[in-house]
Enzyme design. Sequence first.
Site, PDB file in Angstrom:
ATOM      1  N   SER A  22     -13.080   6.507   5.665  1.00  0.00           N
ATOM      2  CA  SER A  22     -12.564   5.987   4.269  1.00  0.00           C
ATOM      3  C   SER A  22     -12.193   7.882   4.605  1.00  0.00           C
ATOM      4  CB  SER A  22     -14.059   5.691   3.245  1.00  0.00           C
ATOM      5  OG  SER A  22     -15.146   6.684   3.543  1.00  0.00           O
ATOM      6  N   ASN A 110     -25.040   8.945  -1.050  1.00  0.00           N
ATOM      7  CA  ASN A 110     -24.926   7.448  -1.950  1.00  0.00           C
ATOM      8  C   ASN A 110     -25.014   8.252  -3.049  1.00  0.00           C
ATOM      9  OD1 ASN A 110     -25.454   5.856   0.151  1.00  0.00           O
ATOM     10  ND2 ASN A 110     -27.673   5.811  -0.201  1.00  0.00           N
ATOM     11  N   THR A 155       7.151 -17.491 -33.103  1.00  0.00           N
ATOM     12  CA  THR A 155       6.245 -17.856 -32.592  1.00  0.00           C
ATOM     13  C   THR A 155       6.998 -18.513 -31.877  1.00  0.00           C
ATOM     14  OG1 THR A 155       5.977 -19.517 -33.854  1.00  0.00           O
ATOM     15  CG2 THR A 155       4.978 -17.660 -35.019  1.00  0.00           C
ATOM     16  N   HIS A 156       6.391 -19.439 -30.355  1.00  0.00           N
ATOM     17  CA  HIS A 156       6.909 -19.901 -29.408  1.00  0.00           C
ATOM     18  C   HIS A 156       8.277 -19.430 -29.129  1.00  0.00           C
ATOM     19  CE1 HIS A 156       4.019 -22.692 -30.707  1.00  0.00           C
ATOM     20  NE2 HIS A 156       3.942 -22.803 -32.396  1.00  0.00           N
ATOM     21  N   SER A 277      23.564  -4.397 -10.070  1.00  0.00           N
ATOM     22  CA  SER A 277      23.052  -5.335  -9.625  1.00  0.00           C
ATOM     23  C   SER A 277      24.693  -4.871  -7.625  1.00  0.00           C
ATOM     24  CB  SER A 277      24.349  -6.848 -10.297  1.00  0.00           C
ATOM     25  OG  SER A 277      24.429  -7.508  -9.272  1.00  0.00           O
ATOM     26  N   LYS A 283      26.369  -5.862 -14.322  1.00  0.00           N
ATOM     27  CA  LYS A 283      24.923  -6.194 -14.774  1.00  0.00           C
ATOM     28  C   LYS A 283      24.198  -4.766 -15.234  1.00  0.00           C
ATOM     29  CE  LYS A 283      22.828  -9.456 -13.846  1.00  0.00           C
ATOM     30  NZ  LYS A 283      21.582 -10.046 -14.523  1.00  0.00           N
ATOM     31  N   ASN A 285      19.932  -4.200 -15.119  1.00  0.00           N
ATOM     32  CA  ASN A 285      19.124  -4.473 -15.667  1.00  0.00           C
ATOM     33  C   ASN A 285      18.084  -4.118 -16.308  1.00  0.00           C
ATOM     34  OD1 ASN A 285      20.304  -7.492 -14.433  1.00  0.00           O
ATOM     35  ND2 ASN A 285      20.174  -6.200 -12.748  1.00  0.00           N
ATOM     36  N   GLU A 290      10.548  -5.341 -15.505  1.00  0.00           N
ATOM     37  CA  GLU A 290      10.166  -6.069 -14.718  1.00  0.00           C
ATOM     38  C   GLU A 290       8.708  -5.799 -13.847  1.00  0.00           C
ATOM     39  OE1 GLU A 290      14.156  -9.286 -15.099  1.00  0.00           O
ATOM     40  OE2 GLU A 290      13.926  -7.501 -13.933  1.00  0.00           O
ATOM     41  N   LYS A 325     -13.579   2.479  -4.454  1.00  0.00           N
ATOM     42  CA  LYS A 325     -12.354   3.407  -4.963  1.00  0.00           C
ATOM     43  C   LYS A 325     -11.062   2.783  -5.089  1.00  0.00           C
ATOM     44  CE  LYS A 325     -15.731   6.462  -2.169  1.00  0.00           C
ATOM     45  NZ  LYS A 325     -16.250   5.092  -2.344  1.00  0.00           N
TER      46      LYS A 325
HETATM   47  N1  ARG Z   1     -17.871   6.707   2.493  1.00  0.00           N
HETATM   48  C1  ARG Z   1     -19.022   6.303   1.564  1.00  0.00           C
HETATM   49  C2  ARG Z   1     -18.720   5.247   0.499  1.00  0.00           C
HETATM   50  O1  ARG Z   1     -17.278   5.087   0.250  1.00  0.00           O
HETATM   51  C3  ARG Z   1     -19.907   6.957   1.335  1.00  0.00           C
HETATM   52  C4  ARG Z   1     -21.157   6.696   1.310  1.00  0.00           C
HETATM   53  C5  ARG Z   1     -21.426   6.507   2.866  1.00  0.00           C
HETATM   54  N2  ARG Z   1     -23.044   6.127   2.421  1.00  0.00           N
HETATM   55  C6  ARG Z   1     -24.195   5.218   3.279  1.00  0.00           C
HETATM   56  N3  ARG Z   1     -25.277   5.501   3.363  1.00  0.00           N
HETATM   57  N4  ARG Z   1     -23.521   5.325   4.589  1.00  0.00           N
HETATM   58  O2  ARG Z   1     -19.323   4.592  -0.070  1.00  0.00           O
END
Ligand code: ARG
Length: 499
Positions: A22, A110, A155-156, A277, A283, A285, A290, A325
């Site tokens: 990660s 954790n 409206t609409h 364009s 054009k 745009n 968008e 994340k």
């Molecule tokens: N990379 C993990 C996460 O984003 C970190 C926590 C990992 N914890 C574990 N017990 N393996 O959640």
Amino acid sequence: MKPWSGRFTGETARSVEAYTDSTKVDARMILEDAWGSEAHAIMLARQEIISEQDLKKILKALKQLRRDYTAGRFKLDPALEDVHMNVEAYVTAKAGEDAGGKLHTARSRNDQVLTDAKLVVRKRLLTVMDLTLRLQKTLISLARRNSKTVMPGYTHTQAAQPITFAFWASSYASALSRDVSRLEGAYRTTNKSPLGACALAGTSHPIDRKLTARLLGFDGLVEHALDAVSSRDFMAESLSSLAILMNSLSRLAEDIILFSTSEFGFITLSDEYTTGSSIMPQKKNPDVAELLRGRTGRVYGLLFSLLSTLKGLSSGYSRDLQEDKPPLFEAFDVAESSLAVLNGMVDSMKLNKKKMSESAAAGFLCATELADYLVREKGVPFRKSHRMVGQTIKALIKKGQDFSDVAQVEAILKAKKIEVAAKQLEKILNPNKAVYAHSSLGGTSPREVGKIITSLKNDIIRREQRTRKWENKIALAQKMTARAAAGVLAGKPLSKLLH
Ligand code: ARG
């Protein structure tokens, strides 16, 4: 060597290292991981769980890590899975295992990953709030300059009644104020410390969770350890606030797209915020608007991705939670960049007031004014006056005319035994007068829009003060941790540094 290698004999498969890695997204949390580690280590020493000599070595290593990071020399190694093990491995390498090996006492990845993520999320929430407040101010200043600029309201997507440009612009400022209030709610949920929950059940070490919360600038704790490590509702709340905010931005973008067409012609976007364009030379745009509309769909997808990850997880930490994340951080990226470009686009667009006023005068936008006049002055029940005005319009359309031909309107009404002089009709059917007449609470009249603008402005000032207060609290906590760390490195006892 992996920090958890003791129980294993074999090596991790390469493919598994890549699969579980990660570090890419964790690279956004390096300084936060360092700060969290400093606070945790200081607390451990203050509670005499580790010695002050060991603390000094740990803090020295973390200081070096910060320096390496700033110089671009600290890179996360995917073999070490995540930012937490990377930082710990760095500290252990610099401080030696006798000291560095103690950093992870009474801590788990954790509670650590949540701490890091919360430090990032609260900062980004503040940035999004700032940017949203700025867009509100741009819209309000546009409204203030155009309190008497009359345009059709729809409206609409069909011309409905005359409104002012100020009324249109302030409607988005008004919606955005609820968006900011949702972001503030997400901030309050986010800014509670999970640190000290450890793996799931707390710890037998005499930790002081309130001290780490203070050093990290949290407004209190998520006390329940199992709840703390299992829950991601602060992320769901943040990401849904972003998704709803994007909805406001996307609607504004859609109006801008429509209003800048030659068919509407109400606004002209500046060259800076448009593209051309490759084939059609004429054009210009509204690609930016968008893309914003398109990216709103992406943010909804990110929200759904997060919610789907969270659903059905058993209590405690599961590795699925690593998937939280990327969607959240991406949603922040999209919201921030969207707010920035939209702000510039709104600020730099030119209004074609003549076109707006012509469109408001054409057709039958004041039909409701006429129906209301008959109710007020002639005692006609509204349903009946609605029908009579409808018939009048039908007759005018048949003749290829509209309300600008007041003599015709007078004649048609006369045939229905309703006497309204052409002079009077001119007043009733004038869109500039109609907007003044709509003075009910929250209506389009300049007086009402003025009142709304004043209250929105006060609201913005209050919110700016609040975000400043939150930013200051974070900066103060950063200073408090840095000062304690510097004191320890200078050989001062912790008892003199923290009270
Ligand atoms: N990379 C993990 C996460 O984003 C970190 C926590 C990992 N914890 C574990 N017990 N393996 O959640």
